[in-house]
Design a protein around this motif. Structure first.
Motif, mmCIF file in Angstrom:
data_model
loop_
_atom_site.group_PDB
_atom_site.id
_atom_site.type_symbol
_atom_site.label_atom_id
_atom_site.label_comp_id
_atom_site.label_asym_id
_atom_site.label_seq_id
_atom_site.Cartn_x
_atom_site.Cartn_y
_atom_site.Cartn_z
ATOM 1 N N UNK A 159 0.853 -1.188 0.000
ATOM 2 C CA UNK A 159 0.000 0.000 0.000
ATOM 3 C C UNK A 159 0.887 1.236 0.000
ATOM 4 N N UNK A 160 0.757 2.058 -1.043
ATOM 5 C CA UNK A 160 1.454 3.350 -1.065
ATOM 6 C C UNK A 160 0.561 4.392 -0.402
ATOM 7 N N UNK A 161 1.117 5.099 0.571
ATOM 8 C CA UNK A 161 0.309 6.059 1.334
ATOM 9 C C UNK A 161 1.088 7.352 1.547
ATOM 10 N N UNK A 162 0.362 8.405 1.869
ATOM 11 C CA UNK A 162 1.012 9.671 2.243
ATOM 12 C C UNK A 162 1.035 9.794 3.764
ATOM 13 N N UNK A 163 -0.137 9.561 4.383
ATOM 14 C CA UNK A 163 -0.268 9.462 5.830
ATOM 15 C C UNK A 163 -1.367 8.442 6.036
ATOM 16 N N UNK A 164 -1.269 7.618 7.058
ATOM 17 C CA UNK A 164 -2.369 6.701 7.331
ATOM 18 C C UNK A 164 -3.276 7.349 8.365
ATOM 19 N N UNK A 165 -4.527 7.520 7.992
ATOM 20 C CA UNK A 165 -5.474 8.180 8.900
ATOM 21 C C UNK A 165 -6.410 7.128 9.465
ATOM 22 N N UNK A 166 -6.101 6.716 10.689
ATOM 23 C CA UNK A 166 -6.861 5.648 11.339
ATOM 24 C C UNK A 166 -7.450 6.210 12.623
ATOM 25 N N UNK A 167 -8.354 7.206 12.457
ATOM 26 C CA UNK A 167 -8.792 8.008 13.607
ATOM 27 C C UNK A 167 -10.038 7.467 14.278
ATOM 28 N N UNK A 168 -10.768 6.574 13.622
ATOM 29 C CA UNK A 168 -12.053 6.137 14.175
ATOM 30 C C UNK A 168 -11.892 5.079 15.243
ATOM 31 N N UNK A 169 -12.985 4.783 15.896
ATOM 32 C CA UNK A 169 -12.951 3.760 16.940
ATOM 33 C C UNK A 169 -12.613 2.404 16.317
ATOM 34 N N UNK A 170 -11.577 1.789 16.810
ATOM 35 C CA UNK A 170 -11.170 0.482 16.300
ATOM 36 C C UNK A 170 -10.305 0.547 15.055
ATOM 37 N N UNK A 171 -10.071 1.753 14.526
ATOM 38 C CA UNK A 171 -9.342 1.858 13.256
ATOM 39 C C UNK A 171 -7.851 1.563 13.434
ATOM 40 N N UNK A 172 -7.247 2.155 14.456
ATOM 41 C CA UNK A 172 -5.808 1.950 14.646
ATOM 42 C C UNK A 172 -5.522 0.471 14.903
ATOM 43 N N UNK A 173 -6.396 -0.155 15.678
ATOM 44 C CA UNK A 173 -6.241 -1.579 15.958
ATOM 45 C C UNK A 173 -6.367 -2.383 14.653
ATOM 46 N N UNK A 174 -7.277 -1.923 13.801
ATOM 47 C CA UNK A 174 -7.458 -2.595 12.515
ATOM 48 C C UNK A 174 -6.210 -2.433 11.646
ATOM 49 N N UNK A 175 -5.665 -1.231 11.652
ATOM 50 C CA UNK A 175 -4.436 -0.935 10.896
ATOM 51 C C UNK A 175 -3.309 -1.856 11.389
ATOM 52 N N UNK A 176 -3.250 -2.059 12.703
ATOM 53 C CA UNK A 176 -2.255 -2.990 13.263
ATOM 54 C C UNK A 176 -2.439 -4.397 12.684
ATOM 55 N N UNK A 177 -3.694 -4.838 12.651
ATOM 56 C CA UNK A 177 -3.985 -6.182 12.115
ATOM 57 C C UNK A 177 -3.571 -6.305 10.655
ATOM 58 N N UNK A 178 -3.858 -5.246 9.903
ATOM 59 C CA UNK A 178 -3.592 -5.300 8.465
ATOM 60 C C UNK A 178 -2.092 -5.412 8.222
ATOM 61 N N UNK A 179 -1.307 -4.628 8.958
ATOM 62 C CA UNK A 179 0.148 -4.723 8.781
ATOM 63 C C UNK A 179 0.658 -6.088 9.215
ATOM 64 N N UNK A 180 0.186 -6.564 10.354
ATOM 65 C CA UNK A 180 0.733 -7.828 10.862
ATOM 66 C C UNK A 180 0.299 -9.016 10.001
ATOM 67 N N UNK A 181 -0.744 -8.852 9.205
ATOM 68 C CA UNK A 181 -1.096 -9.964 8.319
ATOM 69 C C UNK A 181 -0.223 -9.967 7.068
ATOM 70 N N UNK A 182 0.714 -9.011 6.988
ATOM 71 C CA UNK A 182 1.713 -9.089 5.924
ATOM 72 C C UNK A 182 1.595 -8.037 4.834
ATOM 73 N N UNK A 183 0.745 -7.067 5.038
ATOM 74 C CA UNK A 183 0.638 -6.001 4.042
ATOM 75 C C UNK A 183 1.800 -5.023 4.248
ATOM 76 N N UNK A 184 2.485 -4.684 3.133
ATOM 77 C CA UNK A 184 3.617 -3.756 3.227
ATOM 78 C C UNK A 184 3.120 -2.338 2.987
ATOM 79 N N UNK A 185 3.374 -1.460 3.936
ATOM 80 C CA UNK A 185 3.051 -0.041 3.765
ATOM 81 C C UNK A 185 4.310 0.686 3.325
#
Lengths: 375, 581
Positions: free
Chosen positions: B341-367
Motif C-alpha cells: 500500500x502506497x500512502x502519504x499518511x495513514x489516517x486511522x482516527x475512528x474507533x477500532x481503526x488503529x487496531x485494525x491498521x495494526x492487524x492489516x500490517x501484521x497480516x503481511x501487508x507492506x506499507x
C-alpha cells in the motif's frame, strides 16, 4: 559557501505547502539516474533554519524543467520553479559551467545562445521569399534560434514555411531583427538577463503591432505564452496553426506517407501547456500515415533531456541520456518514424538514434517535415 | 383617544466595544432630548440581566409604550430585547434597535463624527419607534410528516427513526433500488462484516414500516413552503405527486471520484488498474484478473483526495481503511500474493481503526510511504513508479493488479438541489451545515437537515450517527406540532391593487396569488417571509410589509437626511459606503 535565505525562499516558493509525498521525485525522469530529488531538496530547505548552503548541489543543473513534478503536485507546489530559482543563486555568484557562461554572453551580445553572428540568422531563408513582418500582416512567424542556425533544424523551418505558404496564410518574419525569446536563459537561472530580453522583445512586438504569432519551438511558444507579461498577442505553436489549417481546409495534402509513426510529446507543448491533440491531429491528417502510441505518451511522456538549458550541459550522469531510453521505447512500438515537434527533441533524439545504431530501423522527423513531404 | 408615544432609549457600552469610540454620555444626553423620549439611559451590558431589568422597570414605572436599544446588530440580540419588552407586557414589535456597534463603533475610529453617527442612528430608530405598531405573532399547525431525500444508508436510517417516533415519512430515492453506495460494498471496515448484513435489515425494516412510503425512481422537482409546512413536487416516472412535510432531511450522498482524471495512473487504459469500487465487485468473484489470481497487488491511497490540483483539498476519510480492508482481504484469500500500500499518511482516527491498521500490517501487508507518480506498462505487468520517501529512493514496484483508493466528491446535481432549497454549499461543494461545531446537522434553512455524505465524506458509522442526529432534529417541529410564523409579513391594500401580478413574479416563496373573485393579489401569511421584494415591485404602492411600512421607513430616512450636520456625514462616507456592500 553558497548561502541562501532558505526561510524567505520557502515562503516565496510556497514550499511550506509540501507534504513530502514524493510524487515529484517519483515522476522525475532525472531522479532515477542522478542525485536530483525535488522532495528531499524541499525538505532540506524547510528544516534548514534560515540559511541553506547550496555548495556542492550540482544536481540542480540536472533538471530538464520538464514540469512533471509541478504538473503532478497535489499541493500546487512548483519544485521546477524552485530549482530554477536556486540556479539563480549560482548565476549571481558567476558560479556556472563555462558552456552556460558562453550561452548567456552570446545571447546578450548576439541575440542567440549559440555564439552565432546576428547577420547569419536569416541565411536559411534566403531562397524562400518570406516577407518581412509589417503592419497589416496577419501572422508573425517567430523562427527561434535553433531553427535559424542549426543546419538540421533549418530543414524544419523551411518545411514549415512551405506548409504555411501552401495554406495561403498571410505571414512575415523579423529576419535579422529577431532575437532570442529567452526561454532557456530564464531556466538557466539568469533572471536579470531574461527580464532585459522580455523588455526588448515586448517593445519590438508592440512597435510592429503584432496581434498573432506562431513559433517553431514549443520553448519559444511557452515563453511568449506563459513567461512574458500579458500583452494581448495571440501566440500559437505551429502544430496548433496547422491543425486549424487542416480542419478549415486551408491546408490539403496530395501525397501519401505510408509509414508507421509514433509521436514524442515535447514537454513544453504537452506537460507545460496541455497541447496533446493538435500534433496528433496533424499526423493523423496525413494520408497513409499510421499513428501508434508509446506507453509513455501525453501526460506521461518521457523528457528527451534537452530542456532547461540542458542543450549546453551534460548533467551529472551523461552516460545514460533519457533520449536513448526514448529511442528504445519508440523502437518497441515497431514504428518506422519517431515524430516530434520541437527543435531540441529533434536534435537529442537524433543524436541518441545514432548512438543506438538504430538508424536503419527508425528515423526521427519533425511533424513539419513529414507534412511537407505530402504537400 | 390619540396614541401618544412614550419612548425609552437604552444605550449599551458593550464593555468598551462601543464606548471606546463613541461618547456615550453625549449620546445619552442627545437621546433624552429627542421628541417623545421619556427616558434615556446607558449601561455597560444592556443585554445582561441587570440591563434588561432597567428596561422592564421603566416600562412599568414610566409607562413606556415603545423601546429603543442602541447596541449591537439585531441578528445578535433582537430576540433578547423583544423577549424582555414582552415580559414587561409590551408587544415585542414595539421595540426597535439601533446598531451602533457593527455599523458604527467597530468600523470608525473614535471621533466626534463617530459619536454623531451613533446619534443619527439612534434618532432614526426613535423616529421609527414612534410609528411602530403591535403585531400578532401567530402559530401554525405543523404537518406531522417528514420528507427524506435520498435512500442510501443515511436516508434509510433517518426515515426509520422519524417513522419509529410516530410520524409519516416519505423517502424519495432516484435509483430503482434503495441502498445507495453501501449496496455496492462487499465488506466493511474495521470488523470485516459483509455490507449486505448491515444494509439488508435496515432496508427490510424501512420497506415493511407502516409509516414509511418509499418512492423509487423518483425525483424532487420543486419545494415550496417553510418549516412545518413544506410542499414538495415529486416526479415518479411520468406522474407528479405533491408531498407535504413538516421537515426535510437531505441525504443525497456523494459521487465517487472519476479515476480517469488522473491520467498518470492509466485507469481505463490498463486493464490491471482498477478502483476500490471495482475491487468490491471483484471480491465477490474471488479476485480473478484475466482469469488468474493476482500475485502482486499494489494499492494507491488518496486518489482524488487531498489534491488541490483537482480542487479536492479535503481528506475523504474512508479510503485509508477501505484500502486496508481490501489489502487484508487479498492477504486472506491469496496468501501467496504480495500486497503493497502506497500512502502519504495513514489516517486511522475512528474507533477500532488503529487496531485494525495494526492487524492489516501484521497480516503481511507492506506499507510504503510515497505517493506514486505514474504507472507504466512492462510486458504483461505494470510498474508503479514512486519515491519511497522513507528510503529517499525512486522505486518501481511490479504489479499485476493496481487498486486506486478513490475519494468522494460532491454529487454533480448538488448545485441544483441547493438552489431548489436555497441551501449553502461549502467551498468543497458539499452542503454546508449551519455551524461546523454547534449545528452539524442543521442547514441555514429552518426545517431542513443534513445526513450522510452530502455534507462531506464520512464512513458508514458516521453517516448513521449524523442520520440519527438529523432525524432527531427534524422531529423537533413535528413533536411541538406548531411553529411560530413571522409577524412582519406583507399585506395588500385591495382598493389600490390592480391585480397586475408583478409582486408574484418577484416572490421566491410563492406567497402571492390572484384572488379569483376579487381580482386582487392576496398574501399567504404562512408562506410570506417578510422579505419585502413585493412591496418594492408594486407599481401602485398597494403592498406593504408590516414593521417596515412606508410611514416608518420615511420617518427614519427623514431624520437621517435632514437631522444633523452634513459636514460630519461627509467625513464618514467612505466607510459608510463600504458597509453597504
Amino acid at each position: 559557501m553558497l548561502q541562501i535565505e532558505s526561510r524567505q525562499f520557502a515562503t516565496t516558493h510556497n514550499l511550506f505547502a509540501c507534504i513530502q509525498c514524493g510524487k515529484c521525485t517519483g515522476g522525475c525522469p532525472m531522479a532515477v539516474k542522478t542525485t536530483l530529488n525535488p522532495r528531499n531538496l524541499i525538505y532540506r530547505l524547510l528544516v534548514a533554519g534560515n540559511g541553506y548552503d547550496l555548495e556542492g548541489r550540482e544536481e540542480l543543473w540536472d533538471c530538464t524543467t520538464c514540469a512533471t513534478c509541478s504538473s503532478r503536485c497535489p499541493k500546487l507546489v512548483n519544485p521546477m520553479e524552485a530549482v530554477i530559482a536556486l540556479r539563480g543563486a549560482f548565476v549571481e555568484k558567476g558560479r556556472v559551467h563555462p558552456n552556460v557562461k558562453t550561452a548567456l554572453e552570446s545571447t546578450f551580445r548576439h541575440g542567440n545562445p549559440l555564439s552565432m553572428p546576428r547577420e547569419e540568422r536569416v541565411r536559411w531563408a534566403s531562397d524562400l521569399s518570406i516577407k518581412p513582418f509589417g503592419e497589416g500582416v496577419e501572422y508573425l512567424f517567430f523562427v527561434g534560434c535553433t531553427p535559424s542556425y542549426d543546419p538540421r533544424v533549418q530543414q524544419v523551418a523551411r518545411s514549415l514555411v512551405k506548409l504555411v505558404q501552401h495554406a495561403n496564410l498571410d505571414f512575415g518574419f523579423l529576419a535579422e531583427e529577431e532575437s532570442c525569446c529567452g526561454s532557456e536563459i530564464r531556466r538557466l537561472g539568469e533572471a536579470g538577463l531574461f527580464e532585459m530580453i522580455v523588455e526588448e522583445n515586448q517593445e519590438m512586438l508592440k512597435a510592429m503591432s503584432v496581434d498573432k504569432m506562431f513559433t517553431t519551438s514549443p520553448h519559444c511558444f511557452n515563453a511568449f505564452k506563459n513567461d512574458y507579461p500579458q500583452n494581448g498577442v495571440q501566440v500559437e505553436h505551429y502544430t496548433q496553426l496547422l491543425s486549424r489549417a487542416l480542419e478549415n481546409g486551408w491546408l490539403k495534402f496530395s501525397g501519401r506517407f505510408e509509414k508507421t509513426v509514433t509521436f514524442h510529446d515535447p514537454c513544453y507543448l504537452g506537460k507545460h501547456n496541455g497541447i496533446y491533440d493538435e500534433p496528433r491531429q496533424v499526423l493523423t491528417g496525413i494520408p497513409g500515415l499510421k499513428l501508434v502510441e508509446m506507453d509513455r505518451s501525453r501526460e506521461k511522456s518521457l523528457c528527451c533531456e534537452g530542456g532547461g538549458g540542458r542543450m549546453w550541459l551534460e548533467g551529472s550522469n551523461p552516460g545514460t541520456r533519457l533520449a536513448r531510453w526514448r529511442i528504445q521505447e519508440a523502437l518497441d512500438t515497431g514504428a518506422q518514424v519517431l515524430a516530434t515537434a520541437c527543435p531540441f527533441c529533434l536534435l537529442t533524439l537524433e543524436e541518441a538514434l545514432k548512438h543506438q545504431n538504430a538508424e536503419d530501423k527508425l528515423r526521427v522527423m519533425d511533424i513539419a517535415e513529414i507534412a511537407d513531404q505530402v504537400l | 383617544m390619540a396614541f401618544t408615544p412614550r419612548i425609552g432609549v437604552y444605550i449599551c457600552h458593550c464593555g468598551i466595544n462601543i464606548s471606546a469610540s463613541v461618547d456615550i454620555e453625549a449620546v445619552t444626553a442627545f437621546a433624552a432630548s429627542l421628541p417623545a423620549v421619556i427616558i434615556a439611559r446607558d449601561y455597560t451590558y444592556m443585554c445582561s440581566d441587570p440591563g434588561q431589568a432597567l428596561i422592564k422597570e421603566d416600562i412599568e414605572q414610566l409607562k413606556l409604550n415603545r423601546v429603543v436599544v442602541a447596541s449591537c446588530s439585531p441578528r445578535m440580540h433582537e430576540p433578547t430585547f423583544r423577549a424582555a419588552v414582552a415580559s414587561a407586557g409590551l408587544n415585542p414589535y414595539c421595540f426597535e434597535m439601533a446598531n451602533i456597534r457593527e455599523q458604527c463603533s467597530w468600523v470608525h475610529p473614535g471621533s466626534e463624527a463617530t459619536t454623531q453617527k451613533a446619534m443619527d442612528l439612534i434618532a432614526s430608530a426613535v423616529a421609527k419607534a414612534a410609528h411602530l405598531q403591535p403585531l400578532i405573532t401567530r402559530q401554525v399547525e405543523v404537518s406531522p410528516s417528514a420528507l427524506v431525500i435520498g435512500g442510501g444508508i443515511a436516508g434509510l436510517q433517518a426515515a426509520l427513526d422519524i417513522a419509529e417516533a410516530g410520524f409519516q415519512v416519505t423517502l424519495v430515492e432516484r435509483a430503482e433500488q434503495p441502498g445507495g453506495h453501501a449496496a455496492q460494498l462487499h465488506t466493511t471496515f474495521p470488523y470485516m462484516q459483509p455490507a449486505r448484513e448491515l444494509l439488508r435489515p435496515l432496508m427490510e425494516r424501512v420497506d415493511a414500516h407502516p409509516r414509511i412510503e418509499v418512492m423509487l425512481s423518483a425525483e424532487v422537482e420543486e419545494i415550496k413552503g417553510f418549516v412545518g409546512n413544506f410542499e414538495a413536487s415529486v416526479r415518479q416516472s411520468e406522474e407528479m405527486r405533491t408531498v407535504s412535510a413538516g421537515s426535510i432531511v437531505i441525504a443525497t450522498g456523494f459521487e465517487v471520484f472519476d479515476a480517469h482524471i488522473k491520467k498518470e495512473f492509466g485507469y481505463g487504459l490498463y486493464p490491471q488498474v482498477i478502483t476500490t469500487l471495482d475491487f468490491e465487485l471483484l471480491s465477490a468473484q474471488n479476485l480473478q484478473v484475466n482469469g488468474h489470481s493476482p500475485r502482486k497487488v499494489v494499492f494507491i491511497q488518496c486518489v482524488g483526495s487531498r489534491d488541490q490540483s483537482l480542487g479536492n483539498p479535503y481528506c475523504s476519510r474512508v479510503c485509508c481503511m477501505v484500502a486496508a480492508r481490501q489489502a487484508k482481504w487479498v492477504r486472506q484469500r491469496l496468501p501467496e500474493a504480495e500486497v503493497t500500500i502506497f500512502y502519504m499518511d495513514v489516517r486511522a482516527f475512528g474507533k477500532g481503526f488503529e487496531e485494525f491498521y495494526d492487524q492489516v500490517r501484521t497480516c503481511g501487508v507492506i506499507y510504503r510511504r510515497g505517493n506514486p507518480s505514474e504507472i507504466l506498462r512492462q510486458g504483461e505487468h505494470l510498474l508503479v513508479r514512486a519515491e519511497d520517501t522513507l528510503l529517499g529512493e525512486v522505486v518501481e514496484v511490479e504489479a499485476d493488479l493496481v487498486v486506486l483508493a478513490l475519494g468522494m466528491v460532491p454529487r454533480q446535481d448538488s448545485a441544483a438541489l441547493a438552489s431548489l432549497l436555497k441551501l449553502s454549499r461549502s467551498a468543497d461543494g458539499f452542503f454546508m451545515e449551519a455551524h461546523p461545531k454547534l449545528r452539524p446537522v442543521d442547514t441555514s434553512v429552518a426545517g431542513v437537515f443534513l445526513a450522510g455524505c452530502c455534507q462531506g465524506p464520512k464512513d458508514i458509522a458516521d453517516s448513521i450517527s449524523q442520520a440519527r442526529g438529523a432525524a432527531a432534529a427534524a422531529m423537533i417541529p413535528l413533536l411541538r406540532g406548531q411553529v411560530q410564523v413571522e409577524a412582519a409579513t406583507a399585506y395588500v391594500e385591495e382598493e389600490l391593487c390592480a391585480g397586475c401580478g408583478q409582486c408574484a413574479q418577484v416572490c421566491t416563496y410563492g406567497a402571492l396569488r390572484l384572488h379569483p373573485v376579487r381580482n386582487v393579489m392576496t398574501v399567504n401569511q404562512v408562506l410570506c417571509q417578510g422579505c419585502g421584494a413585493c412591496a418594492s415591485a408594486c407599481p401602485s404602492g398597494a403592498v406593504t410589509v408590516s414593521h417596515f411600512t412606508f410611514t416608518q421607513t420615511m420617518a427614519q430616512l427623514e431624520v437621517l437626511l435632514n437631522g444633523s450636520n452634513h459636514q460630519r456625514k461627509q467625513e464618514l462616507l467612505p466607510t459608510a459606503s463600504l458597509m453597504a456592500k
